[in-house]
Design a protein around this motif. Structure first.
Motif, PDB file in Angstrom:
ATOM      1  N   ASN A 183     -82.272 -78.940  -7.461  1.00 48.61           N
ATOM      2  CA  ASN A 183     -80.961 -79.189  -6.866  1.00 48.61           C
ATOM      3  C   ASN A 183     -79.831 -78.890  -7.843  1.00 48.61           C
ATOM      4  OD1 ASN A 183     -79.437 -79.959  -4.601  1.00 48.61           O
ATOM      5  ND2 ASN A 183     -79.059 -81.977  -5.488  1.00 48.61           N
ATOM      6  N   GLY A 184     -80.033 -77.887  -8.703  1.00 42.45           N
ATOM      7  CA  GLY A 184     -78.967 -77.462  -9.605  1.00 42.45           C
ATOM      8  C   GLY A 184     -79.063 -78.017 -11.004  1.00 42.45           C
ATOM      9  N   ARG A 185     -79.877 -79.072 -11.197  1.00 38.07           N
ATOM     10  CA  ARG A 185     -80.019 -79.636 -12.546  1.00 38.07           C
ATOM     11  C   ARG A 185     -80.943 -78.786 -13.408  1.00 38.07           C
ATOM     12  NH1 ARG A 185     -79.520 -86.159 -12.428  1.00 38.07           N
ATOM     13  NH2 ARG A 185     -79.335 -86.509 -10.209  1.00 38.07           N
ATOM     14  N   ASN A 186     -81.719 -77.903 -12.794  1.00 40.61           N
ATOM     15  CA  ASN A 186     -82.676 -77.096 -13.556  1.00 40.61           C
ATOM     16  C   ASN A 186     -82.162 -75.676 -13.783  1.00 40.61           C
ATOM     17  OD1 ASN A 186     -82.869 -76.355 -10.833  1.00 40.61           O
ATOM     18  ND2 ASN A 186     -85.021 -75.831 -10.982  1.00 40.61           N
ATOM     19  N   VAL A 187     -80.830 -75.508 -13.772  1.00 39.99           N
ATOM     20  CA  VAL A 187     -80.198 -74.207 -13.994  1.00 39.99           C
ATOM     21  C   VAL A 187     -79.466 -74.240 -15.330  1.00 39.99           C
ATOM     22  CG1 VAL A 187     -78.448 -72.584 -13.150  1.00 39.99           C
ATOM     23  CG2 VAL A 187     -79.952 -73.749 -11.523  1.00 39.99           C
ATOM     24  N   ASN A 188     -79.550 -73.154 -16.088  1.00 38.27           N
ATOM     25  CA  ASN A 188     -78.800 -73.012 -17.337  1.00 38.27           C
ATOM     26  C   ASN A 188     -77.485 -72.312 -17.012  1.00 38.27           C
ATOM     27  OD1 ASN A 188     -77.794 -72.572 -19.883  1.00 38.27           O
ATOM     28  ND2 ASN A 188     -79.457 -71.237 -20.556  1.00 38.27           N
ATOM     29  N   TYR A 189     -76.372 -73.038 -17.183  1.00 39.64           N
ATOM     30  CA  TYR A 189     -75.049 -72.495 -16.899  1.00 39.64           C
ATOM     31  C   TYR A 189     -74.406 -72.032 -18.206  1.00 39.64           C
ATOM     32  CZ  TYR A 189     -75.681 -74.994 -12.488  1.00 39.64           C
ATOM     33  OH  TYR A 189     -76.172 -75.449 -11.294  1.00 39.64           O
ATOM     34  N   GLN A 190     -74.071 -70.743 -18.288  1.00 38.25           N
ATOM     35  CA  GLN A 190     -73.429 -70.181 -19.463  1.00 38.25           C
ATOM     36  C   GLN A 190     -72.082 -69.581 -19.058  1.00 38.25           C
ATOM     37  OE1 GLN A 190     -76.623 -68.795 -22.647  1.00 38.25           O
ATOM     38  NE2 GLN A 190     -76.572 -67.438 -20.911  1.00 38.25           N
ATOM     39  N   ILE A 191     -71.031 -69.955 -19.792  1.00 34.69           N
ATOM     40  CA  ILE A 191     -69.701 -69.394 -19.567  1.00 34.69           C
ATOM     41  C   ILE A 191     -69.307 -68.622 -20.816  1.00 34.69           C
ATOM     42  CG2 ILE A 191     -67.301 -69.869 -18.986  1.00 34.69           C
ATOM     43  CD1 ILE A 191     -68.985 -70.836 -16.797  1.00 34.69           C
ATOM     44  N   GLY A 202     -77.541 -83.582 -16.127  1.00 37.32           N
ATOM     45  CA  GLY A 202     -77.945 -82.238 -15.780  1.00 37.32           C
ATOM     46  C   GLY A 202     -76.917 -81.530 -14.925  1.00 37.32           C
ATOM     47  N   GLY A 203     -77.059 -80.222 -14.847  1.00 37.56           N
ATOM     48  CA  GLY A 203     -76.186 -79.438 -13.989  1.00 37.56           C
ATOM     49  C   GLY A 203     -74.973 -78.894 -14.714  1.00 37.56           C
ATOM     50  N   LEU A 204     -74.107 -78.256 -13.929  1.00 40.35           N
ATOM     51  CA  LEU A 204     -72.900 -77.618 -14.427  1.00 40.35           C
ATOM     52  C   LEU A 204     -71.952 -78.644 -15.015  1.00 40.35           C
ATOM     53  CD1 LEU A 204     -71.180 -74.941 -14.497  1.00 40.35           C
ATOM     54  CD2 LEU A 204     -70.320 -75.602 -12.250  1.00 40.35           C
ATOM     55  N   LEU A 205     -71.312 -78.287 -16.128  1.00 47.42           N
ATOM     56  CA  LEU A 205     -70.394 -79.196 -16.796  1.00 47.42           C
ATOM     57  C   LEU A 205     -68.962 -78.917 -16.354  1.00 47.42           C
ATOM     58  CD1 LEU A 205     -70.633 -81.491 -18.879  1.00 47.42           C
ATOM     59  CD2 LEU A 205     -70.148 -79.829 -20.655  1.00 47.42           C
ATOM     60  N   GLN A 206     -68.330 -77.913 -16.921  1.00 48.72           N
ATOM     61  CA  GLN A 206     -66.911 -77.657 -16.703  1.00 48.72           C
ATOM     62  C   GLN A 206     -66.706 -76.600 -15.624  1.00 48.72           C
ATOM     63  OE1 GLN A 206     -64.852 -76.657 -20.305  1.00 48.72           O
ATOM     64  NE2 GLN A 206     -62.975 -76.076 -19.290  1.00 48.72           N
ATOM     65  N   LEU A 207     -65.691 -76.803 -14.780  1.00 49.22           N
ATOM     66  CA  LEU A 207     -65.289 -75.803 -13.806  1.00 49.22           C
ATOM     67  C   LEU A 207     -64.102 -75.002 -14.334  1.00 49.22           C
ATOM     68  CD1 LEU A 207     -65.518 -77.822 -10.468  1.00 49.22           C
ATOM     69  CD2 LEU A 207     -67.080 -76.051 -11.269  1.00 49.22           C
ATOM     70  N   GLU A 226     -84.399 -64.283 -24.285  1.00 50.35           N
ATOM     71  CA  GLU A 226     -83.105 -64.654 -24.858  1.00 50.35           C
ATOM     72  C   GLU A 226     -82.513 -65.865 -24.160  1.00 50.35           C
ATOM     73  OE1 GLU A 226     -79.780 -61.842 -23.746  1.00 50.35           O
ATOM     74  OE2 GLU A 226     -81.487 -60.732 -22.948  1.00 50.35           O
ATOM     75  N   TYR A 227     -82.979 -66.190 -22.959  1.00 48.91           N
ATOM     76  CA  TYR A 227     -82.465 -67.328 -22.220  1.00 48.91           C
ATOM     77  C   TYR A 227     -83.414 -68.507 -22.332  1.00 48.91           C
ATOM     78  CZ  TYR A 227     -79.288 -63.963 -20.098  1.00 48.91           C
ATOM     79  OH  TYR A 227     -78.340 -63.010 -19.889  1.00 48.91           O
ATOM     80  N   GLY A 228     -82.890 -69.669 -22.731  1.00 48.00           N
ATOM     81  CA  GLY A 228     -83.679 -70.884 -22.822  1.00 48.00           C
ATOM     82  C   GLY A 228     -83.089 -71.977 -21.955  1.00 48.00           C
ATOM     83  N   ARG A 229     -83.460 -73.202 -22.247  1.00 46.90           N
ATOM     84  CA  ARG A 229     -83.017 -74.466 -21.651  1.00 46.90           C
ATOM     85  C   ARG A 229     -82.934 -74.420 -20.123  1.00 46.90           C
ATOM     86  NH1 ARG A 229     -78.565 -78.091 -22.122  1.00 46.90           N
ATOM     87  NH2 ARG A 229     -79.501 -78.568 -20.112  1.00 46.90           N
ATOM     88  N   SER A 230     -83.918 -73.841 -19.472  1.00 49.33           N
ATOM     89  CA  SER A 230     -83.935 -73.830 -18.014  1.00 49.33           C
ATOM     90  C   SER A 230     -85.350 -73.601 -17.521  1.00 49.33           C
ATOM     91  CB  SER A 230     -83.023 -72.731 -17.460  1.00 49.33           C
ATOM     92  OG  SER A 230     -83.236 -72.581 -16.067  1.00 49.33           O
ATOM     93  N   ASN A 231     -85.795 -74.424 -16.563  1.00 50.47           N
ATOM     94  CA  ASN A 231     -87.049 -74.131 -15.872  1.00 50.47           C
ATOM     95  C   ASN A 231     -86.789 -73.722 -14.430  1.00 50.47           C
ATOM     96  OD1 ASN A 231     -86.375 -76.550 -14.678  1.00 50.47           O
ATOM     97  ND2 ASN A 231     -88.132 -77.690 -15.447  1.00 50.47           N
ATOM     98  N   GLY A 232     -85.510 -73.356 -14.145  1.00 45.05           N
ATOM     99  CA  GLY A 232     -85.171 -72.888 -12.810  1.00 45.05           C
ATOM    100  C   GLY A 232     -84.566 -71.507 -12.828  1.00 45.05           C
ATOM    101  N   ASP A 790     -86.170 -81.360 -10.855  1.00 47.55           N
ATOM    102  CA  ASP A 790     -85.024 -81.985 -11.492  1.00 47.55           C
ATOM    103  C   ASP A 790     -84.612 -83.356 -11.006  1.00 47.55           C
ATOM    104  OD1 ASP A 790     -84.030 -81.323  -9.036  1.00 47.55           O
ATOM    105  OD2 ASP A 790     -82.259 -80.310  -9.774  1.00 47.55           O
ATOM    106  N   GLU A 791     -85.311 -83.961 -10.088  1.00 44.18           N
ATOM    107  CA  GLU A 791     -84.816 -85.210  -9.529  1.00 44.18           C
ATOM    108  C   GLU A 791     -85.664 -86.411  -9.934  1.00 44.18           C
ATOM    109  OE1 GLU A 791     -81.878 -85.698  -7.869  1.00 44.18           O
ATOM    110  OE2 GLU A 791     -81.612 -83.654  -8.558  1.00 44.18           O
TER     111      GLU A 791
END
Length: 977
Positions: A183-191, A202-207, A226-232, A790-791
């Protein structure tokens, strides 16, 4: 191992050169041949960004290979020149983030000063990548009707991606993309290459303002090492930069009561349509600081929404019924400076800020006193530098600082009273609380290439990432105002099943350090087959917390060492010394096969292991509070599922003196502890993923995709409530261990999940005024933790003597929609109109069907029904149609209602003067006013044995807080120059 990773970080920076960095950029590469197909070495190839003047050049090697690496996303002209051959030019190549664009060049012998020019088209099928996902570019972001202007809404145009709300109440208005059962907590968000993840929930931090988003690449499976911290999955977002031309925008959008439909909850409560007013406005500006060398960009956006929630206590508290305001305020801003220091050096610096506030816990059956107020503040500073040296070697360095502060206050400290029908009054038991997070990140990626005969060879990449999080601070002083009561019947004078009271000052700092290192090789075996091979290692320091000050932890450790839990899997790590999870090696292998060598048919497949960062709320957060030794939690707890008794043998009721409770009922000790005890060997969650797919170009610009994805999650955070009463007995499972409180919860890393899905999709780039994307997904997601990947699910254990039984592996509660589809279209219609509909559908989500009674006598009303049922619609008189599905064999065996939404955007542009134009916009969300029932009671009976009149009756509908909208209209304009 930490020393090895730190050494890798230093070396990756020291080598300072590379060929395939993809955090914020893309690459153009290919092979240059003559008319006979022979390699042409020594050709100078130059890519020039037509908007910023940025240039990067390379010279083809002995095999005719050239590589233009780390190009900021944008539109490029490509030129190739060498004496004796005609000059080659390709115009308007659109390069996306993370893309490896293949442009092969054929040179012909020059007659005079001939130049061969072609109009470039970005290939829609990547021929060298086995990843599954896609790019959402600025044209799609600006053209589609995105509810709330949150860019993650556009992620649903990527096959297999669902959309929900973030499941944590601190982000109640944040949309969340759903991948592989999560439900979005298992996604690695990179800005802009920086970490943008909430490590508490978990999940997205800043908008960020939508005006500031250039594009994002959403990889849903088979991402590289090269991408870590995600099992989704990985969402890699790039913000806009300024150009050589002064450009800007301003928009204003308005929603009003007159443009909306009445909500279903308003109809049921027999109240008139409530006021609805929402202003959303903002703009952007960007341009040159120094022509072709330095540029600036800034954006701002504000949302000011005033809506209302109907509260109906179903006759229990008529004086508390009514309509209450649910105001929402948000400010987003970002500023960015980019500099082309020279053709080999590119620098970007970006600052972002986000503040918001909204109600907490608003619900149609929760009175206003049971709500709270949630506010958030986010800041981030990001620095990105890439350097190209001779031989197409590239180094990309990223530094980021980010902080986050959340506070949730309580509307009331009155006693909380909860009823079986979902009505509650008094203090929300999750208030007050707060979270503070500060994070420093240093990342370096270095890449280079090695060519072989015939244009074959390797693209290597190595990198390291270090995150220092000295402050991950939480307070959770919840429910400390007064006693809380749970009633057996929907009657304020009825019997009480549970009385609790909390005390103490719950707070803890949970600092951690995150280390990561990887090696990636994209190996071109021949001109049609590429292998994506990689290995990654991650280590997180901070989860092996010292719990010596928690007397319950000491008791369980001593009991484990004495052999008390022999043969009990859930306790196998207790008794051991605390230790971090260090065995986090991840092998990844994939292939991309260009079947005919023309880029029109590509088969991709791969397997990999992917570790995530276990968000602390899933495993150590509450245990860390106990570890302080200060104590905070239940100071009083009495439970009796058939009704608490007083000393005189009569039933205890709300308002009676607590001291009258009979001595045979259980009261908590004086030390305020919550129930949580964390394993001394908390492990980081991971998934093993396999995927295979095929992309076929149906016609120019139109592609068909099919992908099968299999993912198995392991070591997920699992909070199991144990030490319940043994079935048919008044004694507890561990009656010989004096736990206080008696109902303990062990936080372990034993949760598991499984996801299987097949995605079918068709996508067309803008051509002849039409762009569209359509996909369908058939999938199944199961887990022991409530939701795959993730829940949390604390109270669903059917038999605490066997918590690993098959009955615990059920459909994932928030995400197991077997059928999902999304269709989006952008049509440049006649007379300057643009028509953009987007339609989403998902089938019904699971509901946990229970008897509603404590049949096995373990003290918890969660016994599964023998039969599974599904909601089958509402009749005109308000009665519920219920369909029998067959035996109920696992948790979450029932089904609720499907949901659908059709959104539409119609706009028309008008030219004003020069480059200035204005676009008039009209949008309708939920065009067909789908009711979208949600939140179902799965209890078939009340605790008294009477049938539950609210069984499978929806509690919420479209238009209620944290639900999709009822039909809502919006009008506005966007001015650009």
């Amino acid at each position: 191992m930490k020393r090895i990773i730190l050494t890798a970080l230093v070396l990756a920076g020291a080598f300072a050169n590379n060929a395939a960095a993809q955090q914020t950029t893309g690459n153009i590469s290919g092979r240059i041949v003559d008319a006979q197909g022979s390699a042409v070495p020594g050709v100078t190839v130059t890519a020039r960004n037509t908007q910023t003047g940025f240039e990067r050049s390379d010279v083809s090697d002995a095999e005719g290979l050239y590589r233009l690496t780390a190009l900021p996303v944008g539109t490029y002209d490509l030129a190739a020149a060498i004496t004796g051959f005609s000059r080659f030019e390709s115009k308007a190549l659109v390069l996306n983030v993370g893309q490896n664009m293949a442009v092969d060049i054929s040179l012909s012998v020059a007659n005079l000063s001939e130049t061969i020019t072609v109009t470039g088209e970005t290939p829609q099928i990547e021929t060298t990548s086995s990843s599954v996902g896609g790019v959402v570019d600025v044209a799609r972001i600006e053209s589609l009707p995105l509810n709330g202007r949150q860019f993650a809404n556009a992620a649903v145009t990527i096959p297999g991606v669902g959309l929900g709300f973030h499941s944590d109440p601190t982000k109640s208005t944040q949309f969340s993309p759903q991948i592989a059962g999560g439900n979005g907590r298992n996604v690695n968000y990179q800005i802009d290459g920086g970490d943008n993840n909430d490590d508490t929930v978990g999940g997205l931090l800043q908008l960020f303002p939508l005006e500031a988003i250039q594009e994002f690449n959403f990889v849903t499976s088979r991402y590289k090492a090269e991408y870590g911290r995600s099992n989704g999955g990985v969402m890699n977002i790039v913000t806009k930069s300024g150009t050589n031309n002064l450009r800007g925008s301003w928009f204003t959008m308005l929603r009003d009561k007159s443009l909306n439909a009445i909500t279903e909850s308003e109809k049921l409560a027999e109240v008139e349509k409530q006021d609805y007013r929402r202003w959303q406005y903002g703009g952007s500006a960007g341009g040159p600081i120094m022509m072709n060398r330095a540029h600036f960009f800034g954006a701002f956006e504000r949302t000011q929404q005033d809506t209302f929630q109907v509260v109906d206590t179903l006759g229990l508290f008529p004086n508390e019924d009514g309509v209450f305001t649910t105001p929402y305020r948000e400010n987003l801003m970002t500023g960015k400076i980019t500099a082309n220091l020279n053709p080999s050096n590119y620098l970007a610096v970006r600052y972002g800020r986000n503040t918001n506030s909204q109600p907490y816990g608003a619900d149609p059956q929760t009175v206003f006193s049971g709500w709270g107020e949630s506010s958030n503040t986010f800041n981030s500073i990001n620095v990105n530098h890439n350097l190209v040296l001779a031989g197409s070697k590239l180094n990309e360095f990223i530094f980021q600082y980010a902080d986050f502060a959340n506070a949730i206050t309580a509307n009331s400290l009155d006693p909380q009273i909860s009823f079986p029908n979902g009505v509650s009054i008094g203090q929300n038991t999750n208030t007050p609380q707060q979270t503070q997070q500060k994070k420093w990140q240093f990342r370096n990626d270095f890449s280079w290439s090695m060519s072989g005969m015939g244009g074959l060879g390797h693209d290597f990449k190595v990198g390291a990432n270090f995150i220092n999080q000295p402050k991950l601070f939480i307070t959770f002083n919840t429910g400390t105002g007064d006693y809380a009561y749970s009633l057996i019947t929907d009657d304020i004078s009825g019997p009480v099943s549970l009385v609790t009271r909390n005390g103490g000052a719950a707070e803890a700092n949970i600092p951690n350090k995150q280390f990561g290192a990887y090696f990636q090789d994209d190996w071109r075996l021949n001109d049609r087959l590429t292998l994506n091979l990689g290995v990654r290692y991650d280590l997180i320091d901070g989860y092996a917390i010292d719990q010596a000050k928690n007397p319950n932890f000491v008791l369980i450790q001593d009991a484990a060492r004495a052999g008390r839990f022999v043969g009990q899997q859930a306790f196998r790590e207790f008794g051991l010394e605390s230790k971090e999870d260090t065995n986090n090696w991840q092998g990844r292998a994939g292939l991309a096969w260009d079947m005919r060598g023309d880029g029109n048919d590509v088969v991709r497949a791969g397997y990999g292991r992917y570790y995530d960062v276990g968000y602390t709320n899933a495993n150590i957060l509450f245990a860390a509070i106990n570890a302080t030794g200060i104590g905070a939690g239940q100071v009083f707890s009495v439970r009796n599922t058939t009704g608490i008794l007083k000393s005189d043998g009569t039933l205890f009721r709300v308002g009676d003196d607590i001291s009258t409770i009979a001595s045979q009922n259980e009261a908590g000790g004086a030390l305020p502890l919550n129930s949580h005890i964390a394993s001394p060997r908390i492990r980081q969650p991971y998934s093993d993923q396999f995927s295979i797919g095929w992309s076929h170009q149906l016609m120019e610009g139109t592609v068909f995709d099919v992908d099968y994805i299999h993912s198995e999650g392991r070591d997920l955070g699992w909070r199991i409530a144990l030490n319940q009463r043994n079935p048919g007995s008044s004694s507890r499972q561990f009656a010989d261990i004096p736990f206080s409180p008696a109902n303990i919860t062990i936080d372990i890393s034993d949760g598991k999940s499984k996801y299987d899905g097949i995605n079918l999709g068709v996508r067309r780039r803008m051509s002849r005024g039409l762009q569209f994307s359509a996909w369908y997904s058939l999938s199944k997601a199961t887990s022991t933790t409530g939701n795959a990947s993730d829940e949390l699910n604390i109270q669903n254990i059917q038999n605490h003597l066997d918590p690993y039984a098959d009955v615990q592996i059920g459909p994932s509660g928030r995400t197991d929609a077997r059928h999902k589809t999304t269709i989006s279209v952008v049509w440049q219609a006649p007379f300057g109109f643009t028509v953009s509909p987007i339609y989403r559908f998902r089938s019904a989500l699971p509901v946990n069907i229970t008897q509603g009674r404590d049949l096995n006598g373990n003290g918890v009303n969660n016994d599964l029904s023998d039969t599974a049922y599904a909601f089958d619609g509402l009749n005109d008189d308000g009665t519920v149609n219920i369909k029998e599905l067959g035996p109920c064999e696992t948790i979450n065996c029932g089904r609720g209602a499907s949901q659908s939404q059709m959104n539409l955007r119609i706009s028309k542009g008008f030219r004003l003067f020069g480059t200035a134009r204005v676009e008039a916009i009209g949008e309708i969300f939920n065009v067909f006013n789908a009711r979208n029932p949600n939140v179902f009671s799965g209890a078939r009976f009340l605790a008294t044995g009477a049938p539950n009149p609210n069984f499978l009756r929806p509690r919420e509908y479209a238009g209620d807080f944290q639900n999709p909208e009822q039909r809502v209209g919006q009008i506005g304009f966007r001015f650009t120059f």
